[in-house]
Structure formats: structure tokens, C-alpha cells
Design a protein around this motif. Structure first.
Motif, PDB file in Angstrom:
ATOM      1  N   LYS A  89       0.878  -1.160   0.000  1.00 31.11           N
ATOM      2  CA  LYS A  89       0.000   0.000   0.000  1.00 31.11           C
ATOM      3  C   LYS A  89       0.912   1.204   0.000  1.00 31.11           C
ATOM      4  O   LYS A  89       1.662   1.404   0.942  1.00 31.11           O
ATOM      5  CB  LYS A  89      -0.866  -0.032   1.253  1.00 31.11           C
ATOM      6  CG  LYS A  89      -1.931   1.024   1.255  1.00 31.11           C
ATOM      7  CD  LYS A  89      -2.868   0.811   2.433  1.00 31.11           C
ATOM      8  CE  LYS A  89      -3.936   1.874   2.390  1.00 31.11           C
ATOM      9  NZ  LYS A  89      -4.111   2.557   3.623  1.00 31.11           N
ATOM     10  N   PHE A  90       0.894   1.936  -1.108  1.00 31.96           N
ATOM     11  CA  PHE A  90       1.883   2.996  -1.143  1.00 31.96           C
ATOM     12  C   PHE A  90       1.446   4.146  -0.250  1.00 31.96           C
ATOM     13  O   PHE A  90       0.284   4.383  -0.003  1.00 31.96           O
ATOM     14  CB  PHE A  90       2.125   3.447  -2.592  1.00 31.96           C
ATOM     15  CG  PHE A  90       1.382   4.670  -2.946  1.00 31.96           C
ATOM     16  CD1 PHE A  90       1.957   5.903  -2.734  1.00 31.96           C
ATOM     17  CD2 PHE A  90       0.112   4.607  -3.442  1.00 31.96           C
ATOM     18  CE1 PHE A  90       1.275   7.049  -3.033  1.00 31.96           C
ATOM     19  CE2 PHE A  90      -0.582   5.741  -3.745  1.00 31.96           C
ATOM     20  CZ  PHE A  90      -0.005   6.967  -3.533  1.00 31.96           C
ATOM     21  N   LYS A  91       2.431   4.833   0.251  1.00 26.09           N
ATOM     22  CA  LYS A  91       2.167   5.908   1.198  1.00 26.09           C
ATOM     23  C   LYS A  91       3.275   6.929   1.046  1.00 26.09           C
ATOM     24  O   LYS A  91       4.436   6.590   0.922  1.00 26.09           O
ATOM     25  CB  LYS A  91       2.229   5.330   2.612  1.00 26.09           C
ATOM     26  CG  LYS A  91       2.040   6.308   3.734  1.00 26.09           C
ATOM     27  CD  LYS A  91       2.223   5.540   5.029  1.00 26.09           C
ATOM     28  CE  LYS A  91       1.771   6.287   6.260  1.00 26.09           C
ATOM     29  NZ  LYS A  91       2.255   7.550   6.540  1.00 26.09           N
ATOM     30  N   PHE A  92       2.928   8.176   0.977  1.00 31.32           N
ATOM     31  CA  PHE A  92       3.962   9.166   1.157  1.00 31.32           C
ATOM     32  C   PHE A  92       3.432  10.230   2.081  1.00 31.32           C
ATOM     33  O   PHE A  92       2.262  10.219   2.450  1.00 31.32           O
ATOM     34  CB  PHE A  92       4.512   9.760  -0.132  1.00 31.32           C
ATOM     35  CG  PHE A  92       3.506  10.090  -1.178  1.00 31.32           C
ATOM     36  CD1 PHE A  92       3.763   9.750  -2.496  1.00 31.32           C
ATOM     37  CD2 PHE A  92       2.336  10.753  -0.887  1.00 31.32           C
ATOM     38  CE1 PHE A  92       2.856  10.064  -3.475  1.00 31.32           C
ATOM     39  CE2 PHE A  92       1.438  11.076  -1.865  1.00 31.32           C
ATOM     40  CZ  PHE A  92       1.694  10.726  -3.167  1.00 31.32           C
ATOM     41  N   ASN A  93       4.311  11.126   2.462  1.00 31.06           N
ATOM     42  CA  ASN A  93       3.890  12.022   3.523  1.00 31.06           C
ATOM     43  C   ASN A  93       2.814  12.998   3.046  1.00 31.06           C
ATOM     44  O   ASN A  93       2.627  13.230   1.848  1.00 31.06           O
ATOM     45  CB  ASN A  93       5.092  12.703   4.185  1.00 31.06           C
ATOM     46  CG  ASN A  93       5.792  13.668   3.259  1.00 31.06           C
ATOM     47  OD1 ASN A  93       5.153  14.412   2.536  1.00 31.06           O
ATOM     48  ND2 ASN A  93       7.112  13.639   3.288  1.00 31.06           N
ATOM     49  N   HIS A  94       2.130  13.547   3.992  1.00 26.84           N
ATOM     50  CA  HIS A  94       0.976  14.395   3.709  1.00 26.84           C
ATOM     51  C   HIS A  94       1.356  15.580   2.828  1.00 26.84           C
ATOM     52  O   HIS A  94       0.599  15.995   1.951  1.00 26.84           O
ATOM     53  CB  HIS A  94       0.375  14.873   5.027  1.00 26.84           C
ATOM     54  CG  HIS A  94      -0.802  15.766   4.832  1.00 26.84           C
ATOM     55  ND1 HIS A  94      -2.000  15.313   4.327  1.00 26.84           N
ATOM     56  CD2 HIS A  94      -0.939  17.095   5.027  1.00 26.84           C
ATOM     57  CE1 HIS A  94      -2.831  16.337   4.231  1.00 26.84           C
ATOM     58  NE2 HIS A  94      -2.213  17.425   4.651  1.00 26.84           N
ATOM     59  N   ALA A  95       2.568  16.119   3.058  1.00 29.36           N
ATOM     60  CA  ALA A  95       2.999  17.294   2.292  1.00 29.36           C
ATOM     61  C   ALA A  95       3.070  16.973   0.800  1.00 29.36           C
ATOM     62  O   ALA A  95       2.651  17.767  -0.044  1.00 29.36           O
ATOM     63  CB  ALA A  95       4.355  17.765   2.801  1.00 29.36           C
ATOM     64  N   VAL A  96       3.575  15.784   0.482  1.00 29.50           N
ATOM     65  CA  VAL A  96       3.715  15.406  -0.926  1.00 29.50           C
ATOM     66  C   VAL A  96       2.339  15.179  -1.540  1.00 29.50           C
ATOM     67  O   VAL A  96       2.040  15.627  -2.659  1.00 29.50           O
ATOM     68  CB  VAL A  96       4.593  14.134  -1.059  1.00 29.50           C
ATOM     69  CG1 VAL A  96       4.708  13.721  -2.515  1.00 29.50           C
ATOM     70  CG2 VAL A  96       5.963  14.389  -0.479  1.00 29.50           C
ATOM     71  N   ASP A  97       1.509  14.508  -0.800  1.00 21.74           N
ATOM     72  CA  ASP A  97       0.136  14.267  -1.226  1.00 21.74           C
ATOM     73  C   ASP A  97      -0.554  15.598  -1.545  1.00 21.74           C
ATOM     74  O   ASP A  97      -1.133  15.792  -2.623  1.00 21.74           O
ATOM     75  CB  ASP A  97      -0.555  13.538  -0.064  1.00 21.74           C
ATOM     76  CG  ASP A  97      -1.974  13.119  -0.386  1.00 21.74           C
ATOM     77  OD1 ASP A  97      -2.732  13.977  -0.859  1.00 21.74           O
ATOM     78  OD2 ASP A  97      -2.311  11.955  -0.154  1.00 21.74           O
ATOM     79  N   ASP A  98      -0.408  16.523  -0.623  1.00 21.00           N
ATOM     80  CA  ASP A  98      -1.005  17.851  -0.757  1.00 21.00           C
ATOM     81  C   ASP A  98      -0.422  18.591  -1.968  1.00 21.00           C
ATOM     82  O   ASP A  98      -1.140  19.189  -2.767  1.00 21.00           O
ATOM     83  CB  ASP A  98      -0.655  18.643   0.521  1.00 21.00           C
ATOM     84  CG  ASP A  98      -1.793  19.517   0.963  1.00 21.00           C
ATOM     85  OD1 ASP A  98      -2.902  19.334   0.460  1.00 21.00           O
ATOM     86  OD2 ASP A  98      -1.548  20.389   1.834  1.00 21.00           O
ATOM     87  N   TYR A  99       0.896  18.517  -2.065  1.00 20.45           N
ATOM     88  CA  TYR A  99       1.581  19.190  -3.174  1.00 20.45           C
ATOM     89  C   TYR A  99       1.058  18.643  -4.510  1.00 20.45           C
ATOM     90  O   TYR A  99       0.692  19.407  -5.408  1.00 20.45           O
ATOM     91  CB  TYR A  99       3.104  18.987  -3.065  1.00 20.45           C
ATOM     92  CG  TYR A  99       3.845  19.540  -4.256  1.00 20.45           C
ATOM     93  CD1 TYR A  99       4.249  20.871  -4.289  1.00 20.45           C
ATOM     94  CD2 TYR A  99       4.084  18.746  -5.377  1.00 20.45           C
ATOM     95  CE1 TYR A  99       4.885  21.400  -5.411  1.00 20.45           C
ATOM     96  CE2 TYR A  99       4.718  19.267  -6.499  1.00 20.45           C
ATOM     97  CZ  TYR A  99       5.103  20.581  -6.504  1.00 20.45           C
ATOM     98  OH  TYR A  99       5.713  21.098  -7.623  1.00 20.45           O
ATOM     99  N   LEU A 100       1.040  17.339  -4.655  1.00 22.43           N
ATOM    100  CA  LEU A 100       0.647  16.749  -5.936  1.00 22.43           C
ATOM    101  C   LEU A 100      -0.818  17.036  -6.276  1.00 22.43           C
ATOM    102  O   LEU A 100      -1.180  17.202  -7.432  1.00 22.43           O
ATOM    103  CB  LEU A 100       0.886  15.231  -5.927  1.00 22.43           C
ATOM    104  CG  LEU A 100       2.354  14.797  -5.952  1.00 22.43           C
ATOM    105  CD1 LEU A 100       2.471  13.288  -5.753  1.00 22.43           C
ATOM    106  CD2 LEU A 100       3.032  15.202  -7.264  1.00 22.43           C
TER     107      LEU A 100
END
Ligand code: GDP
Length: 239
Positions: A89-100
């Protein structure tokens, strides 16, 4: 494209800390060890971006550089597996999610994949996430010098087979090798073409360009970044 300057802007811990949205941004992302730092060094030539970027420990931050004073290169932290997840289950930090999802001047994501590996679930899931969120992206298969051309082609074919059902037209695919210094011109060409398309689209100054369409104005809805994104050139929107 000739890169004459690349200036480190900032390491942003979240979307709000990123610089203003005045310049088009091109973001690079992939799993750790995919060859992102090496590729960024290849792209920036002797400017050696990875070295000028703030040292280890800052890898969870969004590192932003202004290139040729006209666009920004964005070095995103890699994604990983969600802790405790039973399945990939891929996951990256909230900042990256928000940025993208919300960065309106994000013009193209270069999604990096290791050409020496068969499709990795985590990469497939990341590309699914980009697709679901309408993030414009191209696929870049790295380290092509490491495997035989037949293996590279087989891995690319297997990956595209996994994702082809999601698109009418497949995302644009590139290959590169930082070791063999291959792929630089093609990747910088994407940025060049996108910049040209953005300039052509923006055309002469429109004083009322930011006025919401009438139907939205009357319902009181705000124009969200997602709607502003519709102004991105089709060139980098492969679906
Ligand atoms: P990052 O973690 O994604 O930034 O990956 P790095 O750029 O640090 O590279 C991870 C490892 O892969 C290092 O050992 C690099 O030397 C190696 N590597 C990166 N690019 C290439 C390439 O094009 N060919 C080969 N053979 N190895 C590479």
C-alpha cells in the motif's frame, strides 16, 4: 535545453511553505534508490543539484530549485510502504500528497521506475493514485544500462500492460541512464515543450482571466486549484 542556472529555493515541509505559484514546476518522484538523485544530477549537468540540495535528513522535505529563472525543479521525497500494511500500500507524507493534488503550477510529474525490475506493486499503486487524482505525469524508466535491452523492454511492456486499461492513450514513456548519460535531452525536451505550450496558452495578458465563470460566480462557489489545473497543456496530460 541549456541549463544556465539552478538556484536552490527552499526545502518546504508542507504546501503552504512552497514559494508562490508564479513559475511552472516539474516534479521528480520515485521509490528510494530508483536513481532520482543521479538523474537530477544528469539533468542539471555540472550544476549538480543533488549536491547543492540540503544534505541528508532533508529527504522528507520538498526541495525546490529555480532553473534558468523560468521554471522550478521539484525534488519530492520518495514513497514507501505504509507501516503495518499487509498488502503493498503505497504511502507518502501528507505534504507530498497535498503538493501533488493542489499545486496549481505543477506542470508535469516525472514518475521514476527502475527499468531493471518487473512491475512493483507499489509503483503500480502510485501511478494509479496519480491517474485517479488527474496529476499530469510521464513515466521514466531509470538505469537502463543495468539490464539487457530485452529485459528493459520486457519490464516496460509488463508495466504498461498493468496500467493500459486505465487510459485511452498511454502515458508518455521515457528511458534514461544516469550512468550512461542517456535520456537527458529527451527529459529536458518535455520541460521545453511544456514551457512553450504554457506560454502559447497564456498568450497576451487577460485582465479578467481570473474571474470565475458566471455560473460559479452566481452559486458562490470558488474556483478550486483543480479547476485552474484545467489550463494545463494537453501535452503533458496523457489521458
Ligand atoms: P535515489 O535514492 O533515488 O536518489 O537514487 P540514487 O541516485 O542515489 O541511486 C541509487 C543507486 O543506484 C546508487 O548506487 C547509484 O549509483 C545507482 N544508480 C543510479 N542511477 C543509475 C544508473 O543510471 N545506472 C546504474 N547502473 N546505477 C545507477
Amino acid at each position: 535545453m541549456n541549463i544556465s542556472s539552478a538556484i536552490f529555493d527552499c526545502s518546504a515541509p508542507d504546501l503552504d511553505s512552497c514559494p508562490d505559484e508564479s513559475l511552472p514546476e516539474f516534479a521528480f518522484v520515485g521509490r528510494s534508490n530508483v536513481g532520482k538523485s543521479s538523474l537530477l544530477n544528469l539533468l542539471s549537468g555540472k550544476l549538480d543539484l543533488a549536491r547543492v540540495s540540503p544534505t541528508p535528513g532533508f529527504t522528507k522535505l520538498i526541495n525546490i530549485f529555480t532553473v534558468n529563472r523560468t521554471w522550478r525543479l521539484v525534488d519530492l521525497p520518495g514513497y514507501g510502504f505504509a507501516a503495518g500494511a499487509r498488502k503493498a500500500k503505497f504511502k507518502f507524507n501528507h505534504a507530498v500528497d497535498d503538493y501533488l493534488q493542489h499545486r496549481t503550477n505543477l506542470s508535469c510529474v516525472f514518475a521514476l521506475l527502475d527499468s531493471g525490475l518487473s512491475p512493483q506493486e507499489i509503483d503500480v499503486k502510485f501511478v494509479a493514485w496519480l491517474t485517479r487524482n488527474s496529476v499530469p505525469f510521464v513515466l521514466v524508466f531509470t538505469k537502463t544500462d543495468k539490464a539487457t535491452p530485452a529485459t528493459v523492454q520486457a519490464n516496460i511492456a509488463a508495466f504498461t500492460a498493468r496500467i493500459s486499461g486505465w487510459f485511452e492513450k498511454l502515458p508518455v514513456i521515457f528511458t534514461c541512464s544516469a550512468m550512461a548519460k542517456q535520456g537527458r535531452e529527451e527529459l529536458l525536451g518535455v520541460i521545453d515543450e511544456t514551457m512553450t505550450a504554457i506560454q502559447a496558452e497564456s498568450g497576451p495578458a487577460q485582465p479578467d482571466a481570473l474571474t470565475p465563470p458566471e455560473d460559479l460566480a452566481t452559486t458562490g462557489q470558488q474556483v478550486s486549484p483543480r479547476m485552474a489545473r484545467k489550463n494545463r497543456p494537453d501535452l503533458v496530460r496523457p489521458w
